[in-house]
Design an enzyme around this catalytic site. Structure first.
Site, PDB file in Angstrom:
ATOM      1  N   HIS A 101     -33.641 -11.975  13.586  1.00 39.29           N
ATOM      2  CA  HIS A 101     -34.671 -12.577  12.731  1.00 39.29           C
ATOM      3  C   HIS A 101     -35.116 -11.559  11.677  1.00 39.29           C
ATOM      4  O   HIS A 101     -35.234 -10.364  11.964  1.00 39.29           O
ATOM      5  CB  HIS A 101     -35.868 -13.027  13.584  1.00 39.29           C
ATOM      6  CG  HIS A 101     -36.779 -13.930  12.816  1.00 39.29           C
ATOM      7  ND1 HIS A 101     -37.676 -13.460  11.893  1.00 39.29           N
ATOM      8  CD2 HIS A 101     -36.902 -15.286  12.816  1.00 39.29           C
ATOM      9  CE1 HIS A 101     -38.314 -14.490  11.349  1.00 39.29           C
ATOM     10  NE2 HIS A 101     -37.868 -15.612  11.895  1.00 39.29           N
ATOM     11  N   GLU A 172     -32.124 -18.476   7.013  1.00 39.37           N
ATOM     12  CA  GLU A 172     -33.559 -18.401   6.719  1.00 39.37           C
ATOM     13  C   GLU A 172     -33.771 -17.477   5.526  1.00 39.37           C
ATOM     14  O   GLU A 172     -33.842 -16.249   5.695  1.00 39.37           O
ATOM     15  CB  GLU A 172     -34.331 -17.820   7.908  1.00 39.37           C
ATOM     16  CG  GLU A 172     -34.384 -18.699   9.118  1.00 39.37           C
ATOM     17  CD  GLU A 172     -35.638 -18.415   9.954  1.00 39.37           C
ATOM     18  OE1 GLU A 172     -36.370 -19.358  10.236  1.00 39.37           O
ATOM     19  OE2 GLU A 172     -35.881 -17.241  10.301  1.00 39.37           O
TER      20      GLU A 172
HETATM   21  P1  13P Z   1     -42.060 -20.715   9.095  1.00 36.83           P
HETATM   22  O1  13P Z   1     -41.613 -22.062   9.550  1.00 36.83           O
HETATM   23  O2  13P Z   1     -43.452 -20.382   9.524  1.00 36.83           O
HETATM   24  O3  13P Z   1     -41.817 -20.526   7.628  1.00 36.83           O
HETATM   25  O4  13P Z   1     -41.171 -19.624   9.832  1.00 36.83           O
HETATM   26  C1  13P Z   1     -39.801 -19.717   9.723  1.00 36.83           C
HETATM   27  C2  13P Z   1     -39.218 -18.756  10.675  1.00 36.83           C
HETATM   28  O5  13P Z   1     -39.241 -17.563  10.441  1.00 36.83           O
HETATM   29  C3  13P Z   1     -38.672 -19.297  11.927  1.00 36.83           C
HETATM   30  O6  13P Z   1     -37.909 -18.364  12.580  1.00 36.83           O
END
Ligand code: 13P
Length: 262
Positions: A101, A172
């Site tokens: 992450h 992401e």
């Molecule tokens: P948000 O949905 O709060 O933007 O976070 C995304 C995230 O980092 C999930 O791993």
């Protein structure tokens, strides 16, 4: 394949009682939704409590599972203060683990080498790995694509192809994390990048194995943009942060995801 909805609670909530409330709601709302699988990833300290909670963890018909937000990369020796092994997680009934992450990369110094060790260890231990990639910013020259490619090539270096069926990639973009839904990426762009990611996966693992790896999107997912990502964006699921802690929003997101046409 069922769409995968992964709830990443990050470092929330502050106490066990609230954790139980959010979890009970997710469990209840996931129940009976046949087209999705819901994965709840609470902080380590709540995993034990929740997996033992009243109904013995998730109800059989809820198509749901527990995930962890991290795992250590080795358990041959156990002298690693503060760390958690894949065996410990599996013994609690945890099926998934998030690795790589961006918040761990940025704040905890995790680089592609560490992430690669974790991915290999978790997969070989039989956990399903949600491997996260994504750029800090999007430039017009397309350098961000090279950044994603490097994260993938180094993070997945020498992962045996036969373990790829337990791999999930979460795209992401860092700039889209933790904001309101309006700041999320667009479904069209996510579709385009998911094709790019699939091509890299096919290069690494061959076809059709690479093509079959699910791609999730994460970054400010909310009720309004869920449908767009899953239909126009044509991705296999979502990795959701803050909206997974808001029980009413999460309930709606699950419903929308479950009702989307193939
Ligand atoms: P948000 O949905 O709060 O933007 O976070 C995304 C995230 O980092 C999930 O791993």
């Amino acid at each position: 394949m069922k769409r995968l909805i992964v709830a990443n609670w990050k470092m929330n909530p502050p106490n066990k009682k609230t954790a139980k409330k959010i979890f009970d709601s997710a469990q209840k709302n996931a129940c009976g939704l046949k087209n999705i699988e819901v994965v709840v990833c609470p902080p380590f300290v709540y995993l034990g409590v929740l997996s033992l909670s009243a109904s013995g963890g998730f109800r059989a018909k809820s198509h749901s599972a527990f995930g962890a937000q991290d795992v250590f990369w080795d358990e041959k020796k156990t002298s690693y203060t503060g760390e958690i092994s894949a065996t410990m997680l599996k013994n609690l009934g945890v099926k998934y683990v998030i690795i790589g992450h961006s918040e761990r990369r940025e704040h905890l110094g995790e680089d592609n080498l560490i992430i690669n060790k974790k991915v290999k260890y978790a997969l070989s231990a039989g956990l399903k790995v949600v491997f996260c990639v994504g750029e800090k910013e999007r430039d017009d020259d397309g350098q961000y694509l090279n950044f994603i490619k490097t994260e993938m090539l180094e993070g997945l270096f020498s992962v045996p192809a036969k373990l790829a069926n337990n791999l999930i990639v979460a795209y992401e973009p860092i700039w889209a994390i933790g904001k309101s839904g309006k700041n999320a990426d667009s479904p069209e762009k996510v579709f385009e990048i998911s094709i790019y990611i699939k091509r890299i996966l096919a290069d690494i693992f061959g076809r059709p194995r690479g093509d079959q790896i699910p791609i999730l999107y994460g970054g400010s997912v909310d009720i309004e943009n869920t449908e767009g990502f899953l239909s126009e964006g044509r991705i296999s699921g979502l990795l959701i942060g803050h909206k997974s802690l808001e029980t009413e929003s999460f309930k709606e997101i699950l419903k929308i995801a479950n009702n989307i046409r193939k």
